[in-house]
Design an enzyme around this catalytic site. Structure first.
Site, PDB file in Angstrom:
ATOM      1  N   TYR A 195      14.199  -7.695  17.111  1.00 51.21           N
ATOM      2  CA  TYR A 195      13.454  -6.431  17.129  1.00 51.21           C
ATOM      3  C   TYR A 195      13.840  -5.604  18.358  1.00 51.21           C
ATOM      4  O   TYR A 195      14.122  -4.406  18.260  1.00 51.21           O
ATOM      5  CB  TYR A 195      11.958  -6.711  17.120  1.00 51.21           C
ATOM      6  CG  TYR A 195      11.106  -5.456  17.148  1.00 51.21           C
ATOM      7  CD1 TYR A 195      10.948  -4.684  16.003  1.00 51.21           C
ATOM      8  CD2 TYR A 195      10.449  -5.056  18.311  1.00 51.21           C
ATOM      9  CE1 TYR A 195      10.169  -3.532  16.019  1.00 51.21           C
ATOM     10  CE2 TYR A 195       9.669  -3.912  18.333  1.00 51.21           C
ATOM     11  CZ  TYR A 195       9.537  -3.155  17.187  1.00 51.21           C
ATOM     12  OH  TYR A 195       8.770  -2.016  17.209  1.00 51.21           O
ATOM     13  N   ASP A 218       9.093   7.078   1.184  1.00 49.48           N
ATOM     14  CA  ASP A 218       8.705   5.682   1.398  1.00 49.48           C
ATOM     15  C   ASP A 218       9.056   4.888   0.138  1.00 49.48           C
ATOM     16  O   ASP A 218       9.285   5.469  -0.929  1.00 49.48           O
ATOM     17  CB  ASP A 218       7.202   5.589   1.677  1.00 49.48           C
ATOM     18  CG  ASP A 218       6.812   4.352   2.462  1.00 49.48           C
ATOM     19  OD1 ASP A 218       6.473   4.484   3.644  1.00 49.48           O
ATOM     20  OD2 ASP A 218       6.872   3.237   1.897  1.00 49.48           O
TER      21      ASP A 218
END
Length: 283
Positions: free
Chosen positions: A160, A42
């Site tokens: 999206y 991450d």
């Protein structure tokens, strides 16, 4: 009651991107509870290390490696770290992603590029570096996290939707290309559930964030349950993993009904969404 993880019998090595929070964290906790050693990848160092601490506190194994999936050098460094630590890599979970919502005629191209860079090209970046490792090993598995929106699009979320539809199509292509190399591919398409995806949301629609928050809160399942579905589906080497009963029904209708019937059905839902957003065409 907190369930302590059982002793490891045969350890699986699992890499999960975007695992510092939300669904990624739930996926990390799930695989760790099933005797896997998890690499939490991450960009958020503090949150990523916290996830690893939680897993270790439960008796599991996890470690954090910083990684930005939009940067080739960052992925290369991640891969080199894993090759030094592990003799093999069993599963790559491409989970990192962001959200966007706007009307098609006004959404900035910069926002389109931002969404595509992370949601699509980020997965491509990861796969291009890790697939050769799987081929060299002679096996491996890849789980790509898309969305129900990639199968049954949501109005006012065109970038999206398009990015997640691309992930579904990419996953189908990968399945066909990699089957002969003993590399399995699955794609997870969750509906709305309570997660931190809204934290990454970019939108010019003033009420969209609040509306999505309500949809998240109304979800019949949570991130841990989505992770359970993902785990069971990937273990059984299923390709398309759907999480919500309503989403399953809608996808089935899209496949079976004549398209004009299907669109007439969802247009009614679109009208309701326009009213909630205060769209000018409903006035």
């Amino acid at each position: 009651m907190v369930m302590v993880m059982k002793p490891i019998k045969q350890q699986q090595h699992v890499l999960i991107t975007g695992a510092a929070s939300g669904l990624g964290k739930a996926l990390a906790l799930k695989w760790a509870s099933q005797h896997a050693e998890v690499c939490v990848a991450d960009i958020n160092l503090q949150a990523g290390e916290q996830v690893c601490n939680e897993i270790v506190a439960l008796g599991g194994k996890a470690f954090f490696v910083p990684c930005d999936i939009t940067k080739t050098d960052s992925i290369t460094a991640l891969l080199e770290t894993l090759q030094l630590r592990w003799q093999h890599i069993d599963l790559l979970v491409n989970n990192a992603g962001v959200a966007s919502a706007d009307k098609i005629d006004v959404e900035p191209m910069l926002q389109w590029r931002w969404v595509m860079e992370i949601n699509v090209f980020g997965i491509v970046n990861m796969c291009q570096q890790f697939i050769p490792i799987f081929k060299q090993q002679g096996y491996g598995s890849i789980l790509n996290v898309a969305s129900q929106a990639g199968l049954t699009p949501i109005p006012f979320m065109s970038s999206y939707n398009a990015s997640k539809a691309a992930v579904v199509s990419l996953s189908e292509t990968m399945l066909l290309e990699l089957a002969d190399h003993n590399i399995n591919v699955s794609v997870l398409c969750p509906g709305f559930f309570k997660t931190n995806l809204g934290n990454s949301l970019r939108t010019q629609l003033p009420t969209m964030e609040k509306l999505l928050g309500k949809l998240f809160d109304k979800s019949p399942i949570n991130a841990a349950q989505v992770a359970n579905i993902a785990y069971k589906g990937e273990v059984n080497k299923q390709f398309l993993l759907l999480t919500h009963q309503q989403g399953k029904r809608l996808y089935l209708l899209k496949r079976l009904l004549p398209l004009h019937w299907y669109f007439n059905l969802v247009l009614k839902q679109t009208l309701r969404l326009r009213q909630l957003l205060g769209d000018e065409h409903t006035k």
